[in-house]
Design a protein around this motif. Structure first.
Motif, PDB file in Angstrom:
ATOM      1  N   LEU A 251       0.842  -1.249   0.060  1.00 10.65           N
ATOM      2  CA  LEU A 251       0.023   0.078   0.057  1.00 10.65           C
ATOM      3  C   LEU A 251       0.810   1.227  -0.193  1.00 10.65           C
ATOM      4  N   LYS A 252       0.195   2.361  -0.428  1.00  9.39           N
ATOM      5  CA  LYS A 252       0.882   3.581  -0.411  1.00  9.39           C
ATOM      6  C   LYS A 252       0.389   4.552   0.798  1.00  9.39           C
ATOM      7  N   PHE A 253       1.448   4.774   1.572  1.00 11.91           N
ATOM      8  CA  PHE A 253       1.317   5.330   2.628  1.00 11.91           C
ATOM      9  C   PHE A 253       1.008   6.966   2.395  1.00 11.91           C
ATOM     10  N   VAL A 254       0.017   7.611   2.938  1.00 10.77           N
ATOM     11  CA  VAL A 254      -0.260   8.895   2.801  1.00 10.77           C
ATOM     12  C   VAL A 254      -0.651   9.660   4.132  1.00 10.77           C
ATOM     13  N   LYS A 255      -0.099  10.650   4.553  1.00 14.58           N
ATOM     14  CA  LYS A 255      -0.270  11.310   5.872  1.00 14.58           C
ATOM     15  C   LYS A 255      -1.708  11.739   5.944  1.00 14.58           C
ATOM     16  N   GLY A 256      -2.523  10.996   6.936  1.00 12.36           N
ATOM     17  CA  GLY A 256      -4.020  11.483   7.078  1.00 12.36           C
ATOM     18  C   GLY A 256      -5.011  10.471   6.379  1.00 12.36           C
TER      19      GLY A 256
END
Length: 225
Positions: free
Chosen positions: A66-71
């Motif tokens: 998965l791609k981690f994106v803040k929030g």
């Protein structure tokens, strides 16, 4: 009827969007499952993540789910897994990604899954290793053994948060040792971690493992920043 009553009083919520789950849903709602920001690196012929390790270590496969994106949803899932004791989230995501890898021809890509270990003090405080949870789920779907008694974190390091790339690498220098090295002989190893940022932790693990008679080594993480 009793189950419906319990859900009304103590509603089960999705770990990714915090909305109530339907009766046939577990941990993550159907909408979020199909809306997760996947990297699909296992489908790419030119793996962009592999560039991070060029010239540092030799890797067979470089994968992240998965791609981690803040929030975003992935951050909520990681928070559930690491800080709220929700080990089942890690296992479920491991099973889902393992199934995708198996369907994409990775069933025979690995012989042994090794999770990145926690130092014994941190393990005592948290009570579990989040990378173990993800490794267990992968193991179930891929039908591959996982072992958490081979790679050992001997040095308790400070948090990697807010460190520069250089500081992260210096922080992880010679942190890991290998035990039961005979179990590595001529094996296709995949090292599993929860999140990949600079790759310093994984590189330190790889350098420790590749000193032994392994066939090849890969990395796989639940999320990548």
């Amino acid at each position: 009827m009793f189950s419906a009553f319990i859900d009304l009083i103590f509603p089960r919520i999705c770990s990714a969007c915090l909305e109530p789950l339907q009766r046939n849903e577990e941990l993550i709602c159907t909408h979020c499952r199909f809306d997760l920001p996947k990297t699909n690196l296992h489908l790419e012929t030119e793996n962009t993540l592999a560039h991070k390790f060029f010239g540092e270590v030799q890797l067979k496969h470089t994968l992240s789910y998965l791609k981690f994106v803040k929030g975003g949803k992935v951050q909520l899932l990681m928070h559930e897994l690491k800080y709220k004791g929700n080990q089942e989230v890690g296992e479920m995501l491991g099973r889902w990604y393992g199934a995708e890898l198996r369907e994409s021809g990775f069933a025979d890509a690995f012989d042994l899954i090794i999770p990145v270990p926690l130092h014994r003090k941190r393990l005592l405080i948290r009570g579990y290793n989040q990378s173990d949870c993800f490794a267990k789920g992968l193991s179930e779907s891929l039908n591959i053994e996982w072992r958490n008694d081979i790679l050992v974190r001997e040095t308790e390091t400070s948090s990697q948060v807010n460190k520069s790339r250089l500081e992260r690498y210096q922080n992880m220098d010679k942190v890991f040792n290998v035990k039961n090295a005979e179990l590595l002989r001529n094996k296709k190893i995949v090292v599993v971690d929860d999140t990949l940022t600079t790759g310093a932790t994984l590189e330190s693990c790889i350098l420790s493992l590749q000193a032994f008679e392994i066939k090849d080594i890969s990395i796989l993480t639940l999320a990548m920043a």
